[in-house]
Design a protein around this motif. Structure first.
Motif: not given
Length: 414
Positions: A20, A24, A394, A396
């Motif tokens: 992740a 990002e 977002d 996530s």
């Protein structure tokens, strides 16, 4: 149809190593450096570098700034995964630490997220290519916002130069609580047409309007009258949106200009309705100009090719939705029905090739919880949506968005 349970297990295995933090970093870099339609040189270079590092044969400059990566691994179907790359002429107001560094340009529609999802899926599928057999084609499409990107790639031979798809997949970020996946079989997005209207008057001094024919007043009557097209000439069951997006006339306070210009946008979902509304627009413009005594007939012209309707293959969408239910949970997959938004995604599909296009919701939890309204629809209307200067997906949603693409591809490969 592949067994959703089998695809789910394999998709989880293939994406277990997705980092992740790395996604990002890639996403933030794209968000900081947005590029307008057909100017996506830096974005295309970033996508190209990642695909080549993963083992894809990459062709740059397809349809001017598009990227196509091909990964062949044995016999089997050909699957295309597509992401659009361009940003919008919007000045960002999110206040994010990684906000746009380009004044007046912003990834306000989530295309930076789309490219990041595509990179993550391409990496995961390449790293575990022994788990599937077939040919994966990864498409970075330019200029979706202007409506010309897919057509440019087709004109540049994307259907002839690369393996013909057996299925084409795409997805889009959308407002809504993170963790929802909107699937609609059949019609999912509307057609869109832009029209330019020119009202020809007779210029003059503001102190002597009787010696002029004021195009501003005539154009104002046109704007007002156009509001009745949808309410009085379209059946309630038909979805139509008609917008006057620009009204330009004049240069000085005391000068009656010689012309006024309007820019219209029309959204429809039925060819017959589209034809009737276009005829109504022309009738109203010509009628108001005639009533005002304009010395020259008005101009009413379509601007560009517009966007076609997007109609998902019902069977393919059902299969993909079943896989996403198995992967994320039965209550995460929703059907919002046809939207009035538009896309050029369907132009990438050769005639007769099935495609599927869905939405991934990305509103940050805090913003979603604070939004007024009861129920999903009311809250969606209250949070920053695509094209808003406050639109901020977002992070996530990064890994789940990779898994949606990976699982869709595996549903064809396994």
């Amino acid at each position: 149809m592949s067994d959703p349970a089998v695809v789910t297990r394999l998709a989880r295995e293939l994406t277990a190593g997705v980092k992740a933090a790395e996604l990002e970093d890639f996403y933030r870099d794209l968000h900081r450096h947005p590029e307008l339609s057909f100017q996506e040189h830096r974005t295309a270079a970033a996508l190209t570098a990642r695909l080549r590092a993963a083992g894809y044969a990459v062709t740059e400059g397809v349809g001017r700034t598009g990227v196509v990566g091909v990964l062949y691994h044995g016999d089997g179907p050909v699957v295309w995964l597509r992401a659009d790359m361009d940003a919008l002429p919007v000045r960002e107001a999110t206040g994010l630490e990684y906000a746009s560094t380009v004044d007046g340009v912003m990834h306000a529609c989530g295309h930076d997220l789309h490219v990041t999802w595509l990179v993550g899926a391409a990496d995961a599928l390449a790293a575990a290519r022994d788990a599937w057999s077939g040919t994966l084609v990864v498409v970075g499409q330019p200029a979706e916002e202007s409506g010309g990107g897919a057509a440019a790639m087709v004109a540049d031979g994307v259907h002839e130069r690369f393996p013909r798809p057996d299925a084409l997949f795409g997805q889009h970020a959308a407002p809504g609580p993170v963790g929802r996946y909107a699937h609609t079989p059949g019609l999912v997005l509307s057609a869109s047409d832009d029209l330019d209207v020119v009202v020809h008057g007779r210029g003059g001094h503001g102190s002597r309007p009787e010696a002029a024919v004021d195009p501003v007043v005539t154009a104002a009557h046109i704007v007002t009258r156009l509001q009745t097209v949808v309410s009085r000439e379209v059946a309630a069951k038909d979805s139509v949106v008609l917008t006057v997006g620009r009204f330009h006339a004049g240069t000085r306070h005391n000068v009656i200009p010689a012309e006024a210009r309007l820019a219209l946008n029309l959204r429809t979902q039925d060819p017959g309705v589209r034809a009737r509304v276009l005829a109504a627009i022309r009738r109203i413009v010509e009628g108001e100009c005639a009533a005002a005594g304009c010395p020259v007939p008005p101009g009413v012209d379509l601007a560009g090719d517009g966007f076609p309707v997007t109609v998902n293959d019902a069977g393919l969408d059902a299969e993909t939705a079943a896989v996403h239910r198995a992967l994320f949970g039965a209550d995460t997959v929703l059907d919002f029905g046809p939207a009035t938004g538009s896309e050029d995604f369907s132009r990438l599909a050769p005639e007769g090739v099935p495609y599927d296009y869905w939405f991934v919701t990305t509103t940050p939890p805090g913003i979603w919880e604070a939004a007024p309204g009861d129920g999903l629809a009311a809250k969606i209307a209250a949070v920053p949506a695509n094209h808003s200067p406050l639109f901020a997906p977002d992070l996530s949603a990064l890994v789940p968005g990779v898994r949606t693409l990976v699982s869709a591809a595996l549903s064809r490969f396994t």
